[in-house]
Design a protein around this motif. Structure first.
Motif, mmCIF file in Angstrom:
data_model
loop_
_atom_site.group_PDB
_atom_site.id
_atom_site.type_symbol
_atom_site.label_atom_id
_atom_site.label_comp_id
_atom_site.label_asym_id
_atom_site.label_seq_id
_atom_site.Cartn_x
_atom_site.Cartn_y
_atom_site.Cartn_z
ATOM 1 N N UNK A 93 -6.128 7.513 -20.568
ATOM 2 C CA UNK A 93 -6.221 6.868 -21.883
ATOM 3 C C UNK A 93 -4.846 6.871 -22.546
ATOM 4 N N UNK A 94 -4.490 5.769 -23.180
ATOM 5 C CA UNK A 94 -3.174 5.634 -23.782
ATOM 6 C C UNK A 94 -3.021 6.548 -24.993
ATOM 7 N N UNK A 95 -1.804 7.087 -25.121
ATOM 8 C CA UNK A 95 -1.529 8.058 -26.169
ATOM 9 C C UNK A 95 -1.796 7.484 -27.561
ATOM 10 N N UNK A 96 -1.378 6.243 -27.787
ATOM 11 C CA UNK A 96 -1.571 5.645 -29.112
ATOM 12 C C UNK A 96 -3.045 5.451 -29.427
ATOM 13 N N UNK A 97 -3.849 5.125 -28.400
ATOM 14 C CA UNK A 97 -5.289 4.968 -28.629
ATOM 15 C C UNK A 97 -5.922 6.283 -29.059
ATOM 16 N N UNK A 98 -5.490 7.369 -28.441
ATOM 17 C CA UNK A 98 -6.008 8.690 -28.812
ATOM 18 C C UNK A 98 -5.576 9.029 -30.235
ATOM 19 N N UNK A 99 -4.321 8.754 -30.547
ATOM 20 C CA UNK A 99 -3.790 9.085 -31.874
ATOM 21 C C UNK A 99 -4.466 8.269 -32.967
ATOM 22 N N UNK A 100 -4.639 6.978 -32.739
ATOM 23 C CA UNK A 100 -5.197 6.116 -33.774
ATOM 24 C C UNK A 100 -6.654 6.498 -34.066
ATOM 25 N N UNK A 101 -7.375 6.914 -33.020
ATOM 26 C CA UNK A 101 -8.745 7.378 -33.209
ATOM 27 C C UNK A 101 -8.776 8.676 -34.024
ATOM 28 N N UNK A 102 -7.860 9.586 -33.721
ATOM 29 C CA UNK A 102 -7.840 10.872 -34.432
ATOM 30 C C UNK A 102 -7.445 10.680 -35.889
ATOM 31 N N UNK A 103 -6.566 9.724 -36.162
ATOM 32 C CA UNK A 103 -6.183 9.461 -37.550
ATOM 33 C C UNK A 103 -7.397 8.981 -38.342
ATOM 34 N N UNK A 104 -8.191 8.094 -37.746
ATOM 35 C CA UNK A 104 -9.401 7.620 -38.436
ATOM 36 C C UNK A 104 -10.369 8.771 -38.685
ATOM 37 N N UNK A 105 -10.624 9.565 -37.655
ATOM 38 C CA UNK A 105 -11.577 10.669 -37.777
ATOM 39 C C UNK A 105 -11.124 11.685 -38.828
ATOM 40 N N UNK A 106 -9.858 12.035 -38.801
ATOM 41 C CA UNK A 106 -9.339 13.020 -39.749
ATOM 42 C C UNK A 106 -9.272 12.455 -41.160
ATOM 43 N N UNK A 107 -9.072 11.154 -41.277
ATOM 44 C CA UNK A 107 -9.091 10.519 -42.603
ATOM 45 C C UNK A 107 -10.456 10.700 -43.256
ATOM 46 N N UNK A 108 -11.513 10.471 -42.485
ATOM 47 C CA UNK A 108 -12.864 10.646 -43.026
ATOM 48 C C UNK A 108 -13.097 12.092 -43.451
ATOM 49 N N UNK A 109 -12.553 13.022 -42.695
ATOM 50 C CA UNK A 109 -12.731 14.440 -43.026
ATOM 51 C C UNK A 109 -12.001 14.805 -44.321
ATOM 52 N N UNK A 110 -10.894 14.118 -44.594
ATOM 53 C CA UNK A 110 -10.121 14.407 -45.804
ATOM 54 C C UNK A 110 -10.784 13.862 -47.066
ATOM 55 N N UNK A 111 -11.629 12.845 -46.899
ATOM 56 C CA UNK A 111 -12.302 12.238 -48.054
ATOM 57 C C UNK A 111 -13.599 13.001 -48.310
ATOM 58 N N UNK A 112 -13.553 13.928 -49.227
ATOM 59 C CA UNK A 112 -14.701 14.798 -49.485
ATOM 60 C C UNK A 112 -15.348 14.420 -50.819
ATOM 61 N N UNK A 113 -16.469 13.730 -50.733
ATOM 62 C CA UNK A 113 -17.140 13.254 -51.949
ATOM 63 C C UNK A 113 -17.575 14.412 -52.829
ATOM 64 N N UNK A 114 -18.111 15.457 -52.229
ATOM 65 C CA UNK A 114 -18.600 16.590 -53.013
ATOM 66 C C UNK A 114 -17.495 17.192 -53.868
ATOM 67 N N UNK A 115 -16.304 17.335 -53.298
ATOM 68 C CA UNK A 115 -15.190 17.898 -54.056
ATOM 69 C C UNK A 115 -14.815 17.003 -55.224
ATOM 70 N N UNK A 116 -14.786 15.689 -54.984
ATOM 71 C CA UNK A 116 -14.397 14.749 -56.041
ATOM 72 C C UNK A 116 -15.420 14.760 -57.173
ATOM 73 N N UNK A 117 -16.704 14.752 -56.817
ATOM 74 C CA UNK A 117 -17.753 14.774 -57.841
ATOM 75 C C UNK A 117 -17.714 16.083 -58.617
ATOM 76 N N UNK A 118 -17.521 17.195 -57.916
ATOM 77 C CA UNK A 118 -17.490 18.504 -58.566
ATOM 78 C C UNK A 118 -16.364 18.592 -59.596
ATOM 79 N N UNK A 119 -15.263 17.903 -59.332
ATOM 80 C CA UNK A 119 -14.144 17.896 -60.272
ATOM 81 C C UNK A 119 -14.395 16.971 -61.459
ATOM 82 N N UNK A 120 -15.411 16.106 -61.325
ATOM 83 C CA UNK A 120 -15.675 15.111 -62.369
ATOM 84 C C UNK A 120 -16.693 15.574 -63.395
#
Length: 452
Positions: free
Chosen positions: A1-28
């Motif tokens: 598997x190509x390195x960029x394909x692995x990286x681009x997939x991990x960036x998407x997955x980790x982006x979703x993990x960084x977006x934490x709705x519970x934390x944002x609501x709790x601060x609101x």
């Protein structure tokens, strides 16, 4: 598997993990002694005897759970709460004062009508000592629905929704029609709750930044669209898709009326705030790509463009950047428009966009890797969130006996990506911040992968 394909997939997955709705609501929201503080606004709890929470959409459950967790810190507040949760996923804990309706998407069902009728019933009973909180996110349109015309059946409503999804209209345009069709959209829930002491709406947005009243078709916000807008859009829609006769009669009849506007008294004691949007999605992906050593630019100019135009624009932009930077990442958020013709296979706008890019990359001999996926984990009628492709996709598909061009023509893109292992499978994420497209070019990798 190509390195960029692995990286681009991990960036998407980790982006979703960084977006934490519970934390944002709790601060609101928080209770502070005798005050309830929501996005900096203070409400005197001594004057509030009852709380009504209406949470609807794909992100409704984490939003609801975060608000409940905060209100439970004050037992004298929580004992006076009634909550309605309309969502694809159940709340973390069952509670006697929370009614859960399993949300239907992308087309409404009988539960959608039941949820709408129950919400209207609860809101009709509020008084000057009631605080109403709406927690809205994308997907609420189909999960909370009752037509203005009671003679229109839920199956006809679902057929109308299905036609909208296949029409190629933007989400904002679709929701203009939904607002004027529904008893609970376009500010009508705010009118139902107009006797409340106060109303607030917290929004996780899946629409363009200027269209917050389009999230979930804006049930609690003043509507910026008009009856004439809906009539004009419906006339164009009739030329594109087949529609139930009952829906045609409605849009041409006396029951089609104006939606509540900012001047309506229902909004005199209300406010709304977008607490999370695609801006945060792009920012998170940008941080991750930069950390991997890429020059990053964000360009969402092509939001709500036709798919083929968006493909050309983003590939042109990436190629131009690659002539300047050895490692480049272009990030774009929003949605592309795909009008489905005839019978279609499995796929969605993200996979259609990616496969269209693959075809173009093969013709250009351009070494770019492309990802497009929905932050909600759902793309069209497929089990995938989206897909990844590059200049080798069509040839790899051919070697496996798959006609990628035929799949593109018949809107059956999932077949290609499933067989190649390039589909992105996340399952429902409990989030909904629109789609994200990531395009990457790495000169170091170009010299290695030239076999196709």
């Amino acid at each position: 598997m190509r390195k960029t394909s692995v990286l681009i997939r991990s960036i998407f997955t980790e982006t979703l993990e960084l977006i934490n709705i519970s934390d944002v609501v709790s601060k609101s929201i928080r209770c502070d002694g005798s005050e309830l503080i929501v996005c900096g606004r203070r409400y005197d709890l001594r004057e509030i005897k009852h709380f009504v929470i209406v949470a609807a959409g794909k992100a409704a459950t984490p939003m609801h759970d975060a608000v409940v967790a905060e209100l439970e810190r004050s037992p004298h507040v929580w004992m006076n709460v009634t909550a309605l949760l309309i969502s694809p996923t159940a709340p973390r804990h069952e509670r006697a004062n929370v009614t859960f309706f399993p949300g239907a998407h992308p087309t409404p069902n009988e539960v959608s009508r039941e949820a709408a009728e129950s919400t209207l019933s609860y809101l009709s009973k509020v008084d000057g000592h009631t605080f109403v909180m709406f927690l809205m996110s994308g997907g609420a349109s189909s999960m909370l629905e009752a037509p203005i015309d009671p003679n229109i059946s839920i199956s006809e409503t679902a057929e109308f929704y299905g036609a909208l999804v296949a029409s190629g209209l933007s989400i904002t345009e679709m929701n203009v029609l939904r607002k004027h069709f529904s008893l609970v959209k376009g500010g009508r829930l705010a009118v139902a709750a107009s006797r409340a002491a106060a109303q607030c709406t917290l929004i996780v947005s899946d629409v363009p930044s200027h269209s917050s009243d389009s999230v979930g078709s804006g049930p609690s916000l003043p509507d910026s669209s008009t009856v004439q807008d809906s009539i004009s859009l419906f006339e164009g829609l009739q030329d594109r898709v087949l529609l139930p006769e009952s829906v045609i009669s409605f849009f041409n009849g006396p029951l089609l009326t104006e939606t509540p506007k900012q001047t309506d008294k229902a909004f005199a004691r209300s406010f709304h705030r977008v607490i999370l949007s695609s801006t945060e999605l792009a920012e998170a992906a940008t941080r991750l790509a930069k950390a991997s050593g890429f020059h990053v630019e964000v360009d969402s100019t092509c939001d709500e463009w036709e798919c083929r135009d968006a493909v050309k624009y983003l590939l042109d932009r990436t190629e131009a950047l690659a002539r300047i930077h050895p490692r480049v990442c272009l990030i774009s958020v929003g949605e592309v428009l795909v009008q489905v013709h005839g019978r279609s296979g499995k796929g969605g706008r993200n996979q259609h966009f990616v496969l269209s890019c693959a075809m173009e990359l093969r013709q250009r001999h351009s070494h770019i890797t492309v990802l497009s996926a929905g932050s909600d984990g759902i793309d069209g009628n497929s089990p995938a969130a989206g897909a990844i492709a590059d200049w080798t996709t069509f040839e790899r598909a051919r070697l496996m006996g798959i006609d990628a061009q035929s799949c593109l023509d018949t809107f059956d893109s999932f077949l290609v990506f499933k067989e190649l292992g390039d589909a992105i499978m996340t399952g429902p994420t409990g989030n909904n911040l629109r789609d994200i497209r990531i395009l990457m070019s790495d000169h170091e990798e170009h010299a290695i992968y030239h076999e196709f």
